[in-house]
Scaffold this motif. Structure first.
Motif, PDB file in Angstrom:
ATOM      1  N   TYR A  43     117.494  13.465  40.107  1.00 23.46           N
ATOM      2  CA  TYR A  43     116.373  13.895  39.277  1.00 23.46           C
ATOM      3  C   TYR A  43     116.055  12.928  38.151  1.00 23.46           C
ATOM      4  N   CYS A  44     117.072  12.497  37.425  1.00 22.14           N
ATOM      5  CA  CYS A  44     116.831  11.563  36.326  1.00 22.14           C
ATOM      6  C   CYS A  44     116.321  10.234  36.870  1.00 22.14           C
ATOM      7  N   TRP A  45     117.123   9.628  37.753  1.00 23.62           N
ATOM      8  CA  TRP A  45     116.799   8.282  38.239  1.00 23.62           C
ATOM      9  C   TRP A  45     115.780   8.288  39.367  1.00 23.62           C
ATOM     10  N   GLY A  46     115.861   9.220  40.285  1.00 20.88           N
ATOM     11  CA  GLY A  46     114.937   9.244  41.411  1.00 20.88           C
ATOM     12  C   GLY A  46     113.591   9.850  41.069  1.00 20.88           C
ATOM     13  N   GLU A  47     113.605  11.096  40.619  1.00 20.31           N
ATOM     14  CA  GLU A  47     112.357  11.813  40.349  1.00 20.31           C
ATOM     15  C   GLU A  47     111.619  11.291  39.117  1.00 20.31           C
ATOM     16  N   VAL A  48     112.337  11.042  38.022  1.00 18.09           N
ATOM     17  CA  VAL A  48     111.642  10.651  36.785  1.00 18.09           C
ATOM     18  C   VAL A  48     111.511   9.139  36.671  1.00 18.09           C
ATOM     19  N   TRP A  49     112.626   8.404  36.697  1.00 13.84           N
ATOM     20  CA  TRP A  49     112.533   6.944  36.621  1.00 13.84           C
ATOM     21  C   TRP A  49     111.752   6.384  37.801  1.00 13.84           C
ATOM     22  N   GLY A  50     111.725   7.093  38.915  1.00 12.45           N
ATOM     23  CA  GLY A  50     111.025   6.627  40.105  1.00 12.45           C
ATOM     24  C   GLY A  50     109.535   6.915  40.128  1.00 12.45           C
ATOM     25  N   ARG A  51     109.028   7.572  39.109  1.00 10.33           N
ATOM     26  CA  ARG A  51     107.587   7.843  39.037  1.00 10.33           C
ATOM     27  C   ARG A  51     106.825   6.557  38.717  1.00 10.33           C
ATOM     28  N   GLU A  52     105.560   6.536  39.070  1.00 13.24           N
ATOM     29  CA  GLU A  52     104.740   5.360  38.854  1.00 13.24           C
ATOM     30  C   GLU A  52     104.045   5.333  37.500  1.00 13.24           C
ATOM     31  N   GLY A  53     104.103   6.387  36.720  1.00 14.93           N
ATOM     32  CA  GLY A  53     103.335   6.484  35.481  1.00 14.93           C
ATOM     33  C   GLY A  53     103.724   5.496  34.391  1.00 14.93           C
ATOM     34  N   LEU A  54     104.982   5.069  34.368  1.00 13.45           N
ATOM     35  CA  LEU A  54     105.462   4.103  33.374  1.00 13.45           C
ATOM     36  C   LEU A  54     106.319   3.071  34.089  1.00 13.45           C
ATOM     37  N   ASP A  55     106.263   1.834  33.624  1.00 15.65           N
ATOM     38  CA  ASP A  55     107.155   0.829  34.196  1.00 15.65           C
ATOM     39  C   ASP A  55     108.548   0.991  33.592  1.00 15.65           C
ATOM     40  N   ARG A  56     109.519   0.323  34.175  1.00 17.89           N
ATOM     41  CA  ARG A  56     110.909   0.479  33.726  1.00 17.89           C
ATOM     42  C   ARG A  56     111.131  -0.051  32.318  1.00 17.89           C
ATOM     43  N   LYS A  57     110.425  -1.085  31.939  1.00 18.71           N
ATOM     44  CA  LYS A  57     110.563  -1.619  30.577  1.00 18.71           C
ATOM     45  C   LYS A  57     110.137  -0.563  29.560  1.00 18.71           C
ATOM     46  N   THR A  58     109.039   0.117  29.827  1.00 12.73           N
ATOM     47  CA  THR A  58     108.562   1.173  28.921  1.00 12.73           C
ATOM     48  C   THR A  58     109.547   2.331  28.898  1.00 12.73           C
ATOM     49  N   ARG A  59     110.053   2.706  30.053  1.00 13.71           N
ATOM     50  CA  ARG A  59     111.039   3.798  30.092  1.00 13.71           C
ATOM     51  C   ARG A  59     112.298   3.412  29.297  1.00 13.71           C
ATOM     52  N   SER A  60     112.728   2.154  29.405  1.00 12.71           N
ATOM     53  CA  SER A  60     113.886   1.706  28.623  1.00 12.71           C
ATOM     54  C   SER A  60     113.591   1.764  27.130  1.00 12.71           C
ATOM     55  N   THR A  61     112.398   1.382  26.741  1.00 10.34           N
ATOM     56  CA  THR A  61     111.997   1.446  25.327  1.00 10.34           C
ATOM     57  C   THR A  61     112.117   2.881  24.804  1.00 10.34           C
ATOM     58  N   ILE A  62     111.565   3.801  25.547  1.00  2.46           N
ATOM     59  CA  ILE A  62     111.601   5.220  25.156  1.00  2.46           C
ATOM     60  C   ILE A  62     113.042   5.711  25.090  1.00  2.46           C
ATOM     61  N   ASN A  63     113.845   5.355  26.101  1.00  2.00           N
ATOM     62  CA  ASN A  63     115.243   5.799  26.119  1.00  2.00           C
ATOM     63  C   ASN A  63     116.025   5.283  24.925  1.00  2.00           C
ATOM     64  N   LEU A  64     115.853   3.995  24.592  1.00  2.00           N
ATOM     65  CA  LEU A  64     116.587   3.457  23.440  1.00  2.00           C
ATOM     66  C   LEU A  64     116.264   4.258  22.182  1.00  2.00           C
ATOM     67  N   ALA A  65     115.006   4.560  21.981  1.00  2.00           N
ATOM     68  CA  ALA A  65     114.606   5.309  20.783  1.00  2.00           C
ATOM     69  C   ALA A  65     115.176   6.730  20.803  1.00  2.00           C
ATOM     70  N   MET A  66     115.038   7.409  21.923  1.00  2.00           N
ATOM     71  CA  MET A  66     115.506   8.799  21.987  1.00  2.00           C
ATOM     72  C   MET A  66     117.021   8.894  21.896  1.00  2.00           C
ATOM     73  N   ILE A  67     117.721   8.030  22.622  1.00  2.00           N
ATOM     74  CA  ILE A  67     119.181   8.087  22.624  1.00  2.00           C
ATOM     75  C   ILE A  67     119.731   7.716  21.249  1.00  2.00           C
ATOM     76  N   SER A  68     119.093   6.767  20.580  1.00  2.00           N
ATOM     77  CA  SER A  68     119.497   6.431  19.205  1.00  2.00           C
ATOM     78  C   SER A  68     119.270   7.610  18.281  1.00  2.00           C
ATOM     79  N   ALA A  69     118.125   8.247  18.408  1.00  2.00           N
ATOM     80  CA  ALA A  69     117.805   9.395  17.559  1.00  2.00           C
ATOM     81  C   ALA A  69     118.788  10.540  17.781  1.00  2.00           C
ATOM     82  N   LEU A  70     119.237  10.699  19.010  1.00  2.00           N
ATOM     83  CA  LEU A  70     120.168  11.775  19.337  1.00  2.00           C
ATOM     84  C   LEU A  70     121.625  11.409  19.074  1.00  2.00           C
TER      85      LEU A  70
END
Length: 126
Positions: A43-70
Motif C-alpha cells: 500500500y505505501c510503496w505500491g499503491e501510493v508511491w506507485g501513483r502517477e500524480g507526483l514524481d518520486r523526487k516530490t514524494r521524497s521532498t514531502i516525506n522528509l518534511a513530514m517525517i522530520s515534523a513527526l
C-alpha cells in the motif's frame, strides 16, 4: 495481498531505499511482522508511491518534511538516503530541513539536520 501491487511496491521501495535496507527489513520478517511488511510494501510503496500524480523526487521532498515534523529518526535516515536516490540535492535537503524548523520548531530541525548529516557522511564514506 495483491501480489502484482506488492511486486510493484517492492521495486519502488528498492529503488528508493536501496537493496541493502530492504533486504535487511525483509530478512527480519517473522510471523508477527509479516503482515506489516506486506502492508507497507503493497500500500505505501505500491499503491501510493506507485501513483502517477507526483514524481518520486516530490514524494521524497514531502516525506522528509513530514517525517522530520513527526520526529521519526529511523524513518528519516532511510528517507534521506531515498531522497538522494530520487534526485534531491544536498542543498534541497538542507532547505527542506530549514523549512521544518520554521513551521515545526527548532528541535525538530536540529534533530533532522543531525540525522541527515550522519546519513550523508555514511553515503560519502562508501
Amino acid at each position: 495481498m495483491n501480489r502484482e501491487m506488492y511486486e510493484k511496491g517492492l521495486g519502488i521501495r528498492r529503488a528508493t531505499l536501496g537493496d541493502a535496507y530492504v533486504d535487511k527489513a525483509l530478512s527480519q520478517v517473522d510471523d508477527f511482522t509479516r503482515d506489516l511488511q506486506e502492508l507497507v510494501t503493497t500500500y505505501c510503496w505500491g499503491e501510493v508511491w506507485g501513483r502517477e500524480g507526483l514524481d518520486r523526487k516530490t514524494r521524497s521532498t514531502i516525506n522528509l518534511a513530514m517525517i522530520s515534523a513527526l520526529n521519526r529518526p529511523h524513518e528519516l535516515a532511510a528517507h534521506v538516503r531515498g531522497a538522494i536516490n530520487n534526485g534531491l540535492s544536498l542543498d534541497e535537503i538542507k532547505e527542506i530541513l530549514l523549512q521544518v524548523g520554521i513551521y515545526c520548531g527548532v528541535p525538530a530541525m536540529v534533530d533532522s539536520f543531525r540525522i541527515a548529516k550522519e546519513v550523508l557522511r555514511e553515503i560519502n564514506a562508501k
